[in-house]
Scaffold this motif. Sequence first.
Motif, PDB file in Angstrom:
ATOM      1  N   GLU A 250       0.823  -1.283   0.040  1.00  0.00           N
ATOM      2  CA  GLU A 250      -0.012  -0.021  -0.056  1.00  0.00           C
ATOM      3  C   GLU A 250       0.832   1.292  -0.169  1.00  0.00           C
ATOM      4  OE1 GLU A 250      -2.494  -0.525   3.312  1.00  0.00           O
ATOM      5  OE2 GLU A 250      -3.678  -2.068   2.549  1.00  0.00           O
ATOM      6  N   ASN A 251       1.856   1.401   0.800  1.00  0.00           N
ATOM      7  CA  ASN A 251       2.738   2.692   1.054  1.00  0.00           C
ATOM      8  C   ASN A 251       3.647   2.634  -0.335  1.00  0.00           C
ATOM      9  OD1 ASN A 251       2.065   2.937   3.575  1.00  0.00           O
ATOM     10  ND2 ASN A 251       3.824   1.798   4.485  1.00  0.00           N
ATOM     11  N   ALA A 252       3.963   1.587  -1.003  1.00  0.00           N
ATOM     12  CA  ALA A 252       4.824   1.619  -2.151  1.00  0.00           C
ATOM     13  C   ALA A 252       3.693   2.217  -3.224  1.00  0.00           C
ATOM     14  CB  ALA A 252       5.266   0.237  -2.555  1.00  0.00           C
ATOM     15  N   LYS A 253       2.718   1.743  -3.437  1.00  0.00           N
ATOM     16  CA  LYS A 253       1.533   2.038  -4.247  1.00  0.00           C
ATOM     17  C   LYS A 253       1.172   3.614  -4.357  1.00  0.00           C
ATOM     18  CE  LYS A 253      -1.892  -0.651  -5.231  1.00  0.00           C
ATOM     19  NZ  LYS A 253      -1.357  -1.133  -6.621  1.00  0.00           N
ATOM     20  N   ALA A 254       1.507   4.095  -3.174  1.00  0.00           N
ATOM     21  CA  ALA A 254       0.962   5.466  -2.981  1.00  0.00           C
ATOM     22  C   ALA A 254       2.139   6.507  -3.379  1.00  0.00           C
ATOM     23  CB  ALA A 254       0.562   5.776  -1.473  1.00  0.00           C
ATOM     24  N   VAL A 255       3.444   5.931  -2.939  1.00  0.00           N
ATOM     25  CA  VAL A 255       4.673   6.595  -3.384  1.00  0.00           C
ATOM     26  C   VAL A 255       4.904   6.580  -4.712  1.00  0.00           C
ATOM     27  CG1 VAL A 255       7.079   6.813  -3.182  1.00  0.00           C
ATOM     28  CG2 VAL A 255       5.634   6.426  -1.037  1.00  0.00           C
ATOM     29  N   ILE A 256       4.693   5.534  -5.541  1.00  0.00           N
ATOM     30  CA  ILE A 256       4.779   5.315  -6.846  1.00  0.00           C
ATOM     31  C   ILE A 256       3.773   6.075  -7.731  1.00  0.00           C
ATOM     32  CG2 ILE A 256       4.645   3.549  -8.859  1.00  0.00           C
ATOM     33  CD1 ILE A 256       5.810   1.520  -6.827  1.00  0.00           C
ATOM     34  N   GLU A 257       2.578   6.093  -7.284  1.00  0.00           N
ATOM     35  CA  GLU A 257       1.486   6.846  -8.053  1.00  0.00           C
ATOM     36  C   GLU A 257       1.774   8.395  -8.230  1.00  0.00           C
ATOM     37  OE1 GLU A 257      -2.196   5.696  -6.537  1.00  0.00           O
ATOM     38  OE2 GLU A 257      -2.118   3.876  -7.686  1.00  0.00           O
ATOM     39  N   ARG A 258       2.559   8.930  -6.681  1.00  0.00           N
ATOM     40  CA  ARG A 258       2.686  10.356  -6.721  1.00  0.00           C
ATOM     41  C   ARG A 258       3.629  10.786  -7.185  1.00  0.00           C
ATOM     42  NH1 ARG A 258       2.073  10.007  -0.985  1.00  0.00           N
ATOM     43  NH2 ARG A 258       0.028   9.978  -1.451  1.00  0.00           N
ATOM     44  N   TYR A 259       4.800  10.097  -7.256  1.00  0.00           N
ATOM     45  CA  TYR A 259       6.271  10.510  -7.693  1.00  0.00           C
ATOM     46  C   TYR A 259       6.724  10.169  -9.184  1.00  0.00           C
ATOM     47  CZ  TYR A 259       6.557  12.411  -2.940  1.00  0.00           C
ATOM     48  OH  TYR A 259       6.187  12.979  -1.720  1.00  0.00           O
ATOM     49  N   THR A 260       6.259   8.970  -9.639  1.00  0.00           N
ATOM     50  CA  THR A 260       6.906   8.630 -11.010  1.00  0.00           C
ATOM     51  C   THR A 260       6.226   9.101 -11.905  1.00  0.00           C
ATOM     52  OG1 THR A 260       4.959   6.775 -11.065  1.00  0.00           O
ATOM     53  CG2 THR A 260       7.517   6.033 -10.089  1.00  0.00           C
ATOM     54  N   GLY A 261       6.641   9.242 -13.102  1.00  0.00           N
ATOM     55  CA  GLY A 261       6.262  10.080 -14.219  1.00  0.00           C
ATOM     56  C   GLY A 261       7.173  11.282 -14.288  1.00  0.00           C
ATOM     57  N   THR A 262       6.751  12.544 -14.448  1.00  0.00           N
ATOM     58  CA  THR A 262       7.572  13.784 -14.529  1.00  0.00           C
ATOM     59  C   THR A 262       7.462  14.354 -13.342  1.00  0.00           C
ATOM     60  OG1 THR A 262       6.973  13.904 -16.854  1.00  0.00           O
ATOM     61  CG2 THR A 262       7.754  15.928 -15.808  1.00  0.00           C
ATOM     62  N   TYR A 263       8.614  14.738 -12.749  1.00  0.00           N
ATOM     63  CA  TYR A 263       8.559  15.644 -11.467  1.00  0.00           C
ATOM     64  C   TYR A 263       9.039  17.020 -11.753  1.00  0.00           C
ATOM     65  CZ  TYR A 263      10.044  17.042  -6.659  1.00  0.00           C
ATOM     66  OH  TYR A 263      10.237  17.791  -5.339  1.00  0.00           O
ATOM     67  N   GLU A 264       8.170  18.000 -11.411  1.00  0.00           N
ATOM     68  CA  GLU A 264       8.471  19.421 -11.450  1.00  0.00           C
ATOM     69  C   GLU A 264       8.987  19.782 -13.121  1.00  0.00           C
ATOM     70  OE1 GLU A 264       7.924  21.515  -9.358  1.00  0.00           O
ATOM     71  OE2 GLU A 264       7.431  20.214  -7.578  1.00  0.00           O
ATOM     72  N   ASP A 265       8.338  18.989 -14.141  1.00  0.00           N
ATOM     73  CA  ASP A 265       8.677  19.263 -15.353  1.00  0.00           C
ATOM     74  C   ASP A 265      10.082  19.283 -15.581  1.00  0.00           C
ATOM     75  OD1 ASP A 265       5.833  19.621 -15.857  1.00  0.00           O
ATOM     76  OD2 ASP A 265       5.914  21.441 -15.561  1.00  0.00           O
ATOM     77  N   ALA A 266      10.981  18.620 -14.730  1.00  0.00           N
ATOM     78  CA  ALA A 266      12.436  18.832 -14.719  1.00  0.00           C
ATOM     79  C   ALA A 266      13.231  17.459 -14.786  1.00  0.00           C
ATOM     80  CB  ALA A 266      12.851  19.501 -13.639  1.00  0.00           C
ATOM     81  N   LEU A 267      12.247  16.455 -14.319  1.00  0.00           N
ATOM     82  CA  LEU A 267      12.899  15.232 -13.846  1.00  0.00           C
ATOM     83  C   LEU A 267      11.991  14.007 -14.250  1.00  0.00           C
ATOM     84  CD1 LEU A 267      14.403  15.600 -10.156  1.00  0.00           C
ATOM     85  CD2 LEU A 267      15.688  15.844 -12.491  1.00  0.00           C
TER      86      LEU A 267
END
Length: 751
Positions: free
Chosen positions: A137-154
Amino acid sequence: MFERIAELVIRRARLVLVIAVVAVALMGAAGTGAFGKLLEGGYDDPTSQSTRAGKVIGEKFGGETNLVLLVRPSEGGVDTPATERNGRALVADLRKEPGLENVVSYWDEGNPGLRSENGREALVLAHVKGDETEQSENAKAVIERYTGTYEDALTVRAGGGTAAGDEMGSQVGDDLILAEAIAVPLTLVLLLLVFGSVVAALLPLAIGLIAVIGTFAQLFVLGSVTDVSVFAINLTTALGLGLGIDYALLMVSRFREQLAAGETVEDAVRRTVTTAGRTVAFSAATVAAALGALLVFPQYFLRSFGYAGTGVVVIAAVSTLFVLPALFVVLGHRVNSGRLPWVNPGRSDARGSVWGGLARTVMRRPALTALPVLAVLLLAASPLLGITFGTPDERVLPESAESRQVAAVLEKDFDGTDEAALHVVIDRPVDKAPLESYAIALSGLDGVARVETSAGTYTEGRSAETGPANAALGRPDAQRINVVSALAAKSDEAQRLVERVRAVTPPDGSRPLVGGVDAVLVDSKDSIGGRLPLAVGLVALSTFVLLFLFTGSIVQPLRALLLNLISLGATLGVMTWIFQDGNLSSLLGFTPQPMDVSMTVLMFCVAFGLSMDYEVFVTSRIKELHDLGEDNESAVANGLGRTGRIVTAAAGLLAVSFFAFGTAELSFLQLFGLGSGLAILIDAIAVRGVLVPAAMRLLGPSAWYAPRFLRRLHQRYGLSEDGPTVGAATSTGPVAGPVTESPYAKDSSGV
């Protein structure tokens, strides 16, 4: 006992059905909660050194790395000021997540191992808190929140154990839905072809549904008090549907035969329960004994299949013995309703059947017919000579899975990572000098890229010029040492490195614990291998005892065990040829890798139990005819003539349930489904059709041998059941004549 069950069901048929409906409703309500109780993982021995190392690291160092975030800037490399600023912001946000701890990154540590060789990517490592369910559950929440594009820079992608586990868990649900969407309609079509009537075809599905729902309820209860793997669901659905159909097929076929022989509905129910019901109970005992052997293993992944397997077998057998006869009483001759137009429900002649003819052909030239079959099976088993074992990782996922793509980048572009390292932990204070000496010795081992400690970083038996001391690896009461390797994870070389690390002399007075993914694999193989003889011994002993009690012979159990081992060896050999050696990998869409040790053990127990299921079906009829005075050759031919069609139909229907998992995206589910289905077909066709009659012909009268004291034991405790005699008192049907005139006379074989 079976006579009493029959009389109870005949007198109280509607009450039995009402109780069954209420029980199914209650089990269904409880079973819906099973999915929330089941856990991912469970492959590790909780008493192993690697598991104990992980616990110490969790208690004193914030846990082992189980989440890896691969970070790539939109422009430039990871060392530019803009990327470093954005990277630090990402790390700061991750440290605020309540489900994460021990978050480290390349920008914090300056560790060259956290930077790709081309400088375009960097790593953020973290430990996801909680047990398997909480981690998911914790990993799913973190992955959904942070993977992809972060701040249009990473660009951020997730890998590591928890990310792979999250994707596996999601994929299991998708694979299960697809497999059942294929298996259930196809099974119904096959049932219609086998029975030739809609009502008769629906009865086995009803029993299978009860078995599945009941086992889900059992898993809910067990999941509330102990650890149970989510993968137990797959065995529950495949085995519940398959065994429900197997047992119901036997009972429905027998009931319809008795009706066709002119018996009343009540007499047909009595005969069915006391004959086919006896066989169902005995078959269930053999299958449950094989699956119950999984309970000796400490990994709850394997134990879970023992829970689910024994539960689904018992529930399928009980519902077959009570619910199905009650339905027979209520339906009566309407069991043939919805008959397909081309079907003739009359009796078949055992002597003129295909299987009876095949048995006679085999027994005329037993060696000539059996040797080619044995040769093919032994050839199929030959890949076992090169078998190797592993544990599941991201490679079981399709190549499109993100965690697998991240793992590929780590292996290609990084010089070893903390997640893939061996984690050595000393649970006591250690002075700097002995710690350095120990780390230097570790760094000099073949295959070690570097050793990281709180005293410094070491390579090739000396202190490294780069890589400062990591204070986070030291505590006043403990020390953690990361042994980073450039070896391929879970390779033979990596496993040998575990043994070499454990053999290095530690600081005086300390007893280091070595953990990490490679150590877990070594410990899992040792744990399963150490208990495998006990499991196999229990299966063999229980099978021998049950078959002796059933047949009164010591030769029949030995013959059954030998032939079953040959067919299982062929199955495991073919699976090794496919999944380890990589043949058919492009067709099935998997990556070749060592055989999953847990899934191989599971497949062995499931296939062995099911092969004994068909052994009972066939041997029961042969024994009955032999006891009625037929010579050995005639009893075998006529017995196979009467049971061959049922065994073939049952095997085909059960194989469909398992083969449906061949459509799975997870390779170890493909392995389990295809292997179990193949084992069933090999056993039902090659073993029952050729090797059994050949062996019985070569053994002759000695096939029924037992020492005198064991014969007396069998006479007293044997599993015999005469049942009501057809044609006596309540039955005046045309089946009262001798065996040579009717295939139904005095038949207590259960088929």
